[in-house]
Design an enzyme around this catalytic site. Sequence first.
Site: not given
Ligand code: 5GP
Length: 114
Positions: A87, A94, A100-102
């Site tokens: 994202n 995001q 980060h890559l999901h």
């Molecule tokens: P984004 O929404 O930015 O694409 O993805 C961020 C991701 O980071 C989300 O899926 C969220 O669940 C994950 N995330 C946020 N904080 C933490 C954390 O403290 N530990 C882990 N393992 N994942 C996290």
Amino acid sequence: MSQDCIFCKIIAGDIPATLLYQDDDIIAFNDISPQAPTHILVIPQKHITGPAALTEADQALMGKLVEKGTELAAEVGLDDGYRLVMNNGEKAGQTVFHLHLHVLGGRVMTWPPG
Ligand code: 5GP
Ligand code: ZN
């Protein structure tokens, strides 16, 4: 390291995470709020705010992120399909501004994404 960045804190070991892979360039760990039976995050050790902040010098790093994501997907048995997602920006969902890559899998995915 960025002081306020949750993923930099995971890299530093200040916040616990279930690590799946680690080397000098990248780490991979389970997402804390999984959106699929498998939900892995693969991130660079270096603080890069997101895809739009990548430069030409990051090309090898970016390739490594994707390659490791696919390797981990195979390792956990996602042979019948998985999704790789990045994202970029708040409107795209995001929430953590460290690249980060999901890697999502273990269930049927729909398209278009929400
Ligand atoms: P984004 O929404 O930015 O694409 O993805 C961020 C991701 O980071 C989300 O899926 C969220 O669940 C994950 N995330 C946020 N904080 C933490 C954390 O403290 N530990 C882990 N393992 N994942 C996290
Ligand atoms: Zn960071």
